[in-house]
Write a protein that holds these residues in place. Sequence first.
Motif, PDB file in Angstrom:
ATOM      1  N   GLY A 195       0.792  -1.215   0.000  1.00  0.00           N
ATOM      2  CA  GLY A 195       0.000   0.000   0.000  1.00  0.00           C
ATOM      3  C   GLY A 195       0.826   1.267   0.000  1.00  0.00           C
ATOM      4  O   GLY A 195       0.265   2.372   0.007  1.00  0.00           O
ATOM      5  N   HIS A 196       2.160   1.156  -0.025  1.00  0.00           N
ATOM      6  CA  HIS A 196       3.013   2.344   0.045  1.00  0.00           C
ATOM      7  C   HIS A 196       3.579   2.685  -1.336  1.00  0.00           C
ATOM      8  O   HIS A 196       3.053   3.550  -2.023  1.00  0.00           O
ATOM      9  CB  HIS A 196       4.136   2.115   1.058  1.00  0.00           C
ATOM     10  N   CYS A 197       4.636   2.028  -1.737  1.00  0.00           N
ATOM     11  CA  CYS A 197       5.265   2.254  -3.030  1.00  0.00           C
ATOM     12  C   CYS A 197       6.179   1.067  -3.313  1.00  0.00           C
ATOM     13  O   CYS A 197       6.234   0.122  -2.525  1.00  0.00           O
ATOM     14  CB  CYS A 197       6.049   3.572  -3.053  1.00  0.00           C
ATOM     15  N   LEU A 198       6.874   1.124  -4.445  1.00  0.00           N
ATOM     16  CA  LEU A 198       7.813   0.056  -4.763  1.00  0.00           C
ATOM     17  C   LEU A 198       8.990   0.084  -3.795  1.00  0.00           C
ATOM     18  O   LEU A 198       9.490   1.141  -3.426  1.00  0.00           O
ATOM     19  CB  LEU A 198       8.328   0.205  -6.197  1.00  0.00           C
ATOM     20  N   ARG A 199       9.428  -1.099  -3.390  1.00  0.00           N
ATOM     21  CA  ARG A 199      10.585  -1.207  -2.514  1.00  0.00           C
ATOM     22  C   ARG A 199      11.873  -1.017  -3.328  1.00  0.00           C
ATOM     23  O   ARG A 199      11.858  -1.192  -4.554  1.00  0.00           O
ATOM     24  CB  ARG A 199      10.612  -2.573  -1.836  1.00  0.00           C
ATOM     25  N   PRO A 200      12.973  -0.658  -2.678  1.00  0.00           N
ATOM     26  CA  PRO A 200      14.248  -0.559  -3.408  1.00  0.00           C
ATOM     27  C   PRO A 200      14.595  -1.847  -4.164  1.00  0.00           C
ATOM     28  O   PRO A 200      15.138  -1.788  -5.268  1.00  0.00           O
ATOM     29  CB  PRO A 200      15.271  -0.266  -2.307  1.00  0.00           C
TER      30      PRO A 200
ATOM     31  N   ASP B 107      -6.963  -8.402  -2.698  1.00  0.00           N
ATOM     32  CA  ASP B 107      -8.123  -8.395  -1.804  1.00  0.00           C
ATOM     33  C   ASP B 107      -7.761  -7.944  -0.395  1.00  0.00           C
ATOM     34  O   ASP B 107      -8.647  -7.711   0.430  1.00  0.00           O
ATOM     35  CB  ASP B 107      -8.777  -9.781  -1.756  1.00  0.00           C
ATOM     36  N   SER B 108      -6.460  -7.790  -0.119  1.00  0.00           N
ATOM     37  CA  SER B 108      -6.044  -7.297   1.197  1.00  0.00           C
ATOM     38  C   SER B 108      -6.069  -5.776   1.262  1.00  0.00           C
ATOM     39  O   SER B 108      -5.806  -5.196   2.324  1.00  0.00           O
ATOM     40  CB  SER B 108      -4.644  -7.805   1.541  1.00  0.00           C
ATOM     41  N   LEU B 109      -6.371  -5.109   0.143  1.00  0.00           N
ATOM     42  CA  LEU B 109      -6.452  -3.651   0.086  1.00  0.00           C
ATOM     43  C   LEU B 109      -7.875  -3.216  -0.218  1.00  0.00           C
ATOM     44  O   LEU B 109      -8.610  -3.925  -0.916  1.00  0.00           O
ATOM     45  CB  LEU B 109      -5.514  -3.094  -0.999  1.00  0.00           C
ATOM     46  N   THR B 110      -8.254  -2.062   0.277  1.00  0.00           N
ATOM     47  CA  THR B 110      -9.542  -1.491  -0.097  1.00  0.00           C
ATOM     48  C   THR B 110      -9.440  -0.898  -1.496  1.00  0.00           C
ATOM     49  O   THR B 110      -8.338  -0.750  -2.058  1.00  0.00           O
ATOM     50  CB  THR B 110      -9.967  -0.396   0.890  1.00  0.00           C
ATOM     51  N   ILE B 111     -10.576  -0.544  -2.099  1.00  0.00           N
ATOM     52  CA  ILE B 111     -10.570   0.039  -3.443  1.00  0.00           C
ATOM     53  C   ILE B 111      -9.751   1.323  -3.470  1.00  0.00           C
ATOM     54  O   ILE B 111      -8.963   1.562  -4.392  1.00  0.00           O
ATOM     55  CB  ILE B 111     -12.006   0.299  -3.916  1.00  0.00           C
ATOM     56  N   GLU B 112      -9.916   2.162  -2.448  1.00  0.00           N
ATOM     57  CA  GLU B 112      -9.178   3.432  -2.398  1.00  0.00           C
ATOM     58  C   GLU B 112      -7.686   3.185  -2.222  1.00  0.00           C
ATOM     59  O   GLU B 112      -6.845   3.822  -2.887  1.00  0.00           O
ATOM     60  CB  GLU B 112      -9.709   4.302  -1.253  1.00  0.00           C
ATOM     61  N   GLU B 113      -7.316   2.254  -1.339  1.00  0.00           N
ATOM     62  CA  GLU B 113      -5.907   1.929  -1.140  1.00  0.00           C
ATOM     63  C   GLU B 113      -5.294   1.352  -2.411  1.00  0.00           C
ATOM     64  O   GLU B 113      -4.136   1.638  -2.736  1.00  0.00           O
ATOM     65  CB  GLU B 113      -5.766   0.920   0.005  1.00  0.00           C
TER      66      GLU B 113
ATOM     67  N   ARG C 269       1.082   5.390  -7.118  1.00  0.00           N
ATOM     68  CA  ARG C 269       2.440   5.512  -6.601  1.00  0.00           C
ATOM     69  C   ARG C 269       3.406   4.619  -7.369  1.00  0.00           C
ATOM     70  O   ARG C 269       4.547   5.009  -7.661  1.00  0.00           O
ATOM     71  CB  ARG C 269       2.464   5.161  -5.114  1.00  0.00           C
ATOM     72  N   ILE C 270       2.963   3.418  -7.697  1.00  0.00           N
ATOM     73  CA  ILE C 270       3.820   2.509  -8.465  1.00  0.00           C
ATOM     74  C   ILE C 270       4.080   3.073  -9.859  1.00  0.00           C
ATOM     75  O   ILE C 270       5.210   3.044 -10.362  1.00  0.00           O
ATOM     76  CB  ILE C 270       3.181   1.112  -8.553  1.00  0.00           C
ATOM     77  N   GLN C 271       3.044   3.613 -10.505  1.00  0.00           N
ATOM     78  CA  GLN C 271       3.224   4.205 -11.823  1.00  0.00           C
ATOM     79  C   GLN C 271       4.214   5.373 -11.777  1.00  0.00           C
ATOM     80  O   GLN C 271       5.044   5.539 -12.678  1.00  0.00           O
ATOM     81  CB  GLN C 271       1.874   4.670 -12.375  1.00  0.00           C
ATOM     82  N   HIS C 272       4.142   6.165 -10.716  1.00  0.00           N
ATOM     83  CA  HIS C 272       5.089   7.271 -10.561  1.00  0.00           C
ATOM     84  C   HIS C 272       6.506   6.735 -10.362  1.00  0.00           C
ATOM     85  O   HIS C 272       7.472   7.274 -10.939  1.00  0.00           O
ATOM     86  CB  HIS C 272       4.678   8.143  -9.380  1.00  0.00           C
ATOM     87  N   ASN C 273       6.653   5.675  -9.575  1.00  0.00           N
ATOM     88  CA  ASN C 273       7.967   5.057  -9.381  1.00  0.00           C
ATOM     89  C   ASN C 273       8.537   4.552 -10.697  1.00  0.00           C
ATOM     90  O   ASN C 273       9.730   4.730 -10.973  1.00  0.00           O
ATOM     91  CB  ASN C 273       7.877   3.904  -8.396  1.00  0.00           C
ATOM     92  N   LEU C 274       7.713   3.927 -11.512  1.00  0.00           N
ATOM     93  CA  LEU C 274       8.180   3.387 -12.785  1.00  0.00           C
ATOM     94  C   LEU C 274       8.664   4.499 -13.709  1.00  0.00           C
ATOM     95  O   LEU C 274       9.708   4.377 -14.370  1.00  0.00           O
ATOM     96  CB  LEU C 274       7.063   2.586 -13.458  1.00  0.00           C
ATOM     97  N   ARG C 275       7.909   5.594 -13.764  1.00  0.00           N
ATOM     98  CA  ARG C 275       8.309   6.697 -14.638  1.00  0.00           C
ATOM     99  C   ARG C 275       9.573   7.387 -14.133  1.00  0.00           C
ATOM    100  O   ARG C 275      10.484   7.685 -14.914  1.00  0.00           O
ATOM    101  CB  ARG C 275       7.174   7.715 -14.754  1.00  0.00           C
TER     102      ARG C 275
END
Length: 357
Positions: free
Chosen positions: A167-172, A195-201, A208-214
């Motif tokens: 739920g945070h971002c990509l790890r190093p 399923d361990s995350l809510t829709i908003e999470e 956040r992952i998309q931002h990390n990738l870019r």
Amino acid sequence: MDPLRQSSPGSSRPSSPRTPPCEMFDYVGIEAVLDQLKIKAMKMGFEFNIMVVGQSGLGKSTMVNTLFKSKVWKSNIPNLGTPTPQTLKLHSVTHIIEEKGVKLKLTVTDTPGFGDQINNDKCWDPILGYINEQYERYLQEEILITRQRHIPDTRVHCCVYFVPPTGHCLRPLDIEFLQRLCRAVNVVPVIARADSLTIEERETFRQRIQHNLRSHCIEVYPQKSLDEDTNDRILNSKIRDRIPFAVVGADREHLVNGKCVLGRKTKWGIIEVENMAHCEFPLLRDLLIRSHLQDLKDITHNVHYENYRVCRLNESHLLPQGPGWVNLAPTPAGRPATPRSSKVCQQAQDDAKDEAY
């Protein structure tokens, strides 16, 4: 861009002005070539090699079984008496899957032990080594003077990378590995056990992952630089907006409203893996099998393998030593298969800066 990919059937590009279309005054039967290709393909069958990478317990084996609706991989249920593997070992299984007369030779490679250690330094080396080893095998067969009519294709066409649902971002570790992996193979990242995350999470985590990738110049599949035409750009842009897919795997059926569905049963109800309201497994299945399977194979051959082949032949300074092969220099350990494109990397950094502002 590779000329083979530009001349693909169904391309919306106009004809070259040097070769104007010829007006036909009667039926010839050229369209019958499609039936010929179909018959030949049905006889030969298809090959597809997929690799799954991620930490233990993220449902990799279950996801593969869910994708192909068969027991492709047997899940090993962990117990207290089973020690954690000290090194990463790759395991491959091959099955023949047949549906409506179409045969698919499916090879699945699992990577147990990835990211499970306290010290994960260079834990990606065995995986990249395996990918390059398959390229090397194909190259050694291809450069023979007397070649096989059909060269066995063990090259990895797609790697599904399972991101833990933190739920945070990509790890190093994720960033370091993906930067290296995307240079050698088509990578499709997914959010495991969504399923361990809510829709908003889930949506926040995806952004956040998309931002990390870019920001780290990581170009996952489908690569923006390889879109062939307008139709490809429209379709692939929609896919890129949803990557990484939030997926849930299940290989058991449950009765829901009088209908058997694949899902996971919990105290609160049943999570249906093929229900878009519950997870995005249908998007992953459509991408890997129904819409982009052949494109994954084409990019593997025309881009990733071609880059590896050029690098290896440039390294070789020896003349043929035998009657049937070219003696190539051994592959240096730990060497990346292909260099990154500075133009793509610079574009990714510019996009990340624009988003920051």
